[in-house]
Design an enzyme around this catalytic site. Structure first.
Site, PDB file in Angstrom:
ATOM      1  CG  ASP A 204      -2.132   0.844   1.104  1.00 59.78           C
ATOM      2  OD1 ASP A 204      -1.970   2.076   0.965  1.00 59.78           O
ATOM      3  OD2 ASP A 204      -3.253   0.299   1.121  1.00 59.78           O
ATOM      4  CG  ASN A 205      -0.079   4.795  -2.456  1.00 63.84           C
ATOM      5  OD1 ASN A 205      -1.092   4.574  -1.793  1.00 63.84           O
ATOM      6  ND2 ASN A 205      -0.098   5.548  -3.543  1.00 63.84           N
TER       7      ASN A 205
ATOM      8  N   GLY B  96      -5.262   4.812   2.657  1.00 63.10           N
ATOM      9  CA  GLY B  96      -5.200   3.837   3.744  1.00 63.10           C
ATOM     10  C   GLY B  96      -4.318   4.375   4.867  1.00 63.10           C
TER      11      GLY B  96
ATOM     12  CG  ASP C  60       2.287   4.298  -6.431  1.00 59.57           C
ATOM     13  OD1 ASP C  60       1.540   3.737  -7.256  1.00 59.57           O
ATOM     14  OD2 ASP C  60       2.105   5.452  -6.018  1.00 59.57           O
TER      15      ASP C  60
ATOM     16  CG  LEU D 240      -9.114  -4.905  -2.556  1.00 61.54           C
ATOM     17  CD1 LEU D 240      -8.732  -6.298  -3.034  1.00 61.54           C
ATOM     18  CD2 LEU D 240      -9.448  -4.965  -1.065  1.00 61.54           C
TER      19      LEU D 240
ATOM     20  N   GLY E 148       0.982  -9.205 -14.658  1.00 55.81           N
ATOM     21  CA  GLY E 148       2.319  -9.668 -15.059  1.00 55.81           C
ATOM     22  C   GLY E 148       2.894 -10.600 -14.002  1.00 55.81           C
TER      23      GLY E 148
ATOM     24  NE  ARG F  10       8.195 -13.138 -11.723  1.00 54.70           N
ATOM     25  CZ  ARG F  10       8.535 -13.624 -10.518  1.00 54.70           C
ATOM     26  NH1 ARG F  10       9.029 -14.829 -10.397  1.00 54.70           N
ATOM     27  NH2 ARG F  10       8.347 -12.897  -9.427  1.00 54.70           N
TER      28      ARG F  10
ATOM     29  CE1 TYR G 210     -12.648   3.779  -7.836  1.00 52.63           C
ATOM     30  CE2 TYR G 210     -14.928   3.697  -8.586  1.00 52.63           C
ATOM     31  CZ  TYR G 210     -13.922   3.234  -7.764  1.00 52.63           C
ATOM     32  OH  TYR G 210     -14.188   2.229  -6.860  1.00 52.63           O
TER      33      TYR G 210
ATOM     34  CE  LYS H  48     -11.434   0.342  -9.031  1.00 54.59           C
ATOM     35  NZ  LYS H  48     -10.754  -0.665  -8.218  1.00 54.59           N
TER      36      LYS H  48
HETATM   37  P1  NAD Z   1      -9.780   2.821   0.425  1.00 55.81           P
HETATM   38  O1  NAD Z   1      -9.500   4.160  -0.165  1.00 55.81           O
HETATM   39  O2  NAD Z   1      -9.990   2.737   1.906  1.00 55.81           O
HETATM   40  O3  NAD Z   1      -8.646   1.773   0.055  1.00 55.81           O
HETATM   41  C1  NAD Z   1      -7.828   1.862  -1.075  1.00 55.81           C
HETATM   42  C2  NAD Z   1      -6.405   1.510  -0.659  1.00 55.81           C
HETATM   43  O4  NAD Z   1      -5.560   1.548  -1.818  1.00 55.81           O
HETATM   44  C3  NAD Z   1      -5.831   2.510   0.344  1.00 55.81           C
HETATM   45  O5  NAD Z   1      -5.184   1.832   1.393  1.00 55.81           O
HETATM   46  C4  NAD Z   1      -4.834   3.320  -0.499  1.00 55.81           C
HETATM   47  O6  NAD Z   1      -3.799   3.889   0.270  1.00 55.81           O
HETATM   48  C5  NAD Z   1      -4.373   2.286  -1.501  1.00 55.81           C
HETATM   49  N1  NAD Z   1      -3.856   2.874  -2.740  1.00 55.81           N
HETATM   50  C6  NAD Z   1      -4.431   3.825  -3.507  1.00 55.81           C
HETATM   51  N2  NAD Z   1      -3.645   4.095  -4.568  1.00 55.81           N
HETATM   52  C7  NAD Z   1      -2.560   3.269  -4.463  1.00 55.81           C
HETATM   53  C8  NAD Z   1      -1.396   3.088  -5.259  1.00 55.81           C
HETATM   54  N3  NAD Z   1      -1.180   3.795  -6.373  1.00 55.81           N
HETATM   55  N4  NAD Z   1      -0.484   2.161  -4.851  1.00 55.81           N
HETATM   56  C9  NAD Z   1      -0.676   1.442  -3.711  1.00 55.81           C
HETATM   57  N5  NAD Z   1      -1.772   1.581  -2.927  1.00 55.81           N
HETATM   58  C10 NAD Z   1      -2.699   2.493  -3.301  1.00 55.81           C
HETATM   59  O7  NAD Z   1     -11.052   2.254  -0.350  1.00 55.81           O
HETATM   60  P2  NAD Z   1     -11.844   0.868  -0.182  1.00 55.81           P
HETATM   61  O8  NAD Z   1     -13.277   1.208  -0.007  1.00 55.81           O
HETATM   62  O9  NAD Z   1     -11.174  -0.005   0.790  1.00 55.81           O
HETATM   63  O10 NAD Z   1     -11.695   0.259  -1.654  1.00 55.81           O
HETATM   64  C11 NAD Z   1     -10.840  -0.831  -1.946  1.00 55.81           C
HETATM   65  C12 NAD Z   1     -11.041  -1.268  -3.395  1.00 55.81           C
HETATM   66  O11 NAD Z   1     -12.400  -1.664  -3.596  1.00 55.81           O
HETATM   67  C13 NAD Z   1     -10.754  -0.165  -4.418  1.00 55.81           C
HETATM   68  O12 NAD Z   1     -10.122  -0.743  -5.533  1.00 55.81           O
HETATM   69  C14 NAD Z   1     -12.123   0.323  -4.805  1.00 55.81           C
HETATM   70  O13 NAD Z   1     -12.166   0.844  -6.095  1.00 55.81           O
HETATM   71  C15 NAD Z   1     -12.959  -0.950  -4.679  1.00 55.81           C
HETATM   72  N6  NAD Z   1     -14.375  -0.637  -4.440  1.00 55.81           N
HETATM   73  C16 NAD Z   1     -14.809  -0.252  -3.193  1.00 55.81           C
HETATM   74  C17 NAD Z   1     -16.155   0.056  -3.005  1.00 55.81           C
HETATM   75  C18 NAD Z   1     -16.707   0.438  -1.654  1.00 55.81           C
HETATM   76  O14 NAD Z   1     -17.903   0.717  -1.561  1.00 55.81           O
HETATM   77  N7  NAD Z   1     -15.953   0.444  -0.586  1.00 55.81           N
HETATM   78  C19 NAD Z   1     -17.046  -0.013  -4.084  1.00 55.81           C
HETATM   79  C20 NAD Z   1     -16.562  -0.391  -5.331  1.00 55.81           C
HETATM   80  C21 NAD Z   1     -15.219  -0.709  -5.497  1.00 55.81           C
END
Ligand code: NAD
Ligand code: UDP
Length: 308
Positions: free
Chosen positions: A31-32, A36, A56, A71, A100, A104, A143, A147
């Protein structure tokens, strides 16, 4: 198994770390920390089954793992619109990097997709066969289209390279560990009600959403990963459908708050309605949600009482 979770320090990711460790797997959490936090995973930091890597997803990475859950991506509209170009890069390059690695390793790889791929839907409720109604050039597009492109990449790696993919389309999910300033409707209303300030409804409040409690969602994730009948996409969400006005009233009742409801402008391209058709989840995963909104809100309110 040893399992990589990108975005593992976020709301959903941190609960997934807990669930997989409770099932005796080893978890690598990448996680970056954009949205989070270490607080979400603080209780896991001393656990020998858990490793945190600050990285990242747009930059390549290598781990020896058996499964990958992707995620990483900001999920709330204010967060994903903060740096929209980065949001698209995160979805697209994050998917390429996970795929990728999965290719692998011959590892099964999971994509957290979203009901946003349906855009402002003209079919209701939304089945997976619906191709959606998405604005490609609006403020939500970074977004939604990011996706959608990630789903395309998953299927192309699957068809071209036999990568073992799973795709879930998540409908609005809520619960403990949502960030209090996240900007999503459930956390906003609860925090506002607990603070005794006005609840902000955008537009007339007649738009609908279907809210799934986090524990139900994660059970769907793991069932999708464990079965071999379908690669997805599979909708996971709670078919209970509520207007934002109904949600606000329910939050006020459960918090016994004296806050008032006020209206603010509706953001552009805000979908009018959303409800999952969960026929496929029932058929392939034997899954349906158990926690109804009233109960899930009570648990989420109890969490926010310790934070606000
Ligand atoms: P969140 O923002 O709490 O979690 C996203 C996490 O990804 C965070 O910890 C963030 O720091 C990390 N992150 C973001 N960009 C990053 C990067 N470039 N490199 C590494 N880490 C990165 O949101 P969430 O609700 O926990 O969502 C998690 C996933 O589920 C996401 O992909 C989101 O699109 C998907 N999602 C969530 C919902 C919902 O209702 N919660 C609905 C549809 C889809
Ligand atoms: N919303 C609202 N008040 C808020 C935050 C959001 O009325 O304080 C509305 C928003 O316009 C949308 C719905 O609630 O119609 C769900 O918004 P959220 O950002 O939680 O998720 P998404 O729009 O991505 O489904």
């Amino acid at each position: 198994m040893r399992i990589l979770i990108t975005g593992g320090a976020g709301f959903l990711g941190s609960h997934l770390c807990d669930k997989l460790i409770a099932q005796d797997h080893d978890v690598v959490c990448l996680d970056n920390l954009f949205t989070g936090s270490k607080a979400n995973i603080a209780h896991l930091l001393g656990n020998p089954k858990f490793e945190f890597v600050r990285h990242d997803v747009i930059d390549p990475f290598k781990f020896e793992v058996d499964q990958i859950y992707n995620l990483a991506c900001p999920a709330s509209p204010p967060h994903y619109q903060f740096n929209p170009i980065k949001t698209t890069k995160t979805s697209v390059m994050g998917a390429i990097n996970c795929l990728g690695l999965a290719k692998r390793l011959k590892a099964r790889v999971f994509q957290a997709s979203t009901s946003e791929v349906y855009g402002d839907p003209s079919v209701h409720p939304q089945p997976e066969s619906y191709w959606g109604n998405v604005n490609p050039i609006g403020k939500r597009s970074c977004y939604d289209e990011g996706k959608r492109c990630a789903e395309t990449l998953f299927f192309d790696y699957h068809r071209e390279n036999k990568v073992d993919i799973r795709i879930v389309r998540i409908f609005n999910t809520y619960g403990p560990r949502m960030h209090p300033n996240d900007g999503r409707v459930v956390s906003n209303f609860i925090v506002q009600a607990l603070k005794g300030v006005d609840l902000t409804i955008y537009g007339d409040g007649q738009q609908t959403r279907s809210f799934c409690y986090v524990d139900d969602l994660l059970e769907g994730f793991v069932r999708l990963m464990e079965q071999t009948e379908t690669v997805g996409p599979v909708n996971i969400g709670n078919p209970g459908e509520f207007t934002m006005l109904e949600l606000a009233e329910q939050v006020l009742k459960l918090t016994k708050s004296k806050s008032k409801i006020i209206h603010k402008p509706l953001p552009t391209d805000d979908p009018r309605q959303r409800r999952p058709d969960i026929t496929l989840a029932k058929k392939y995963l034997k899954w349906e949600p158990k926690v109804q909104l009233n109960e899930g809100l009570k648990r989420t309110i109890a969490y926010f009482k310790t934070k606000v």
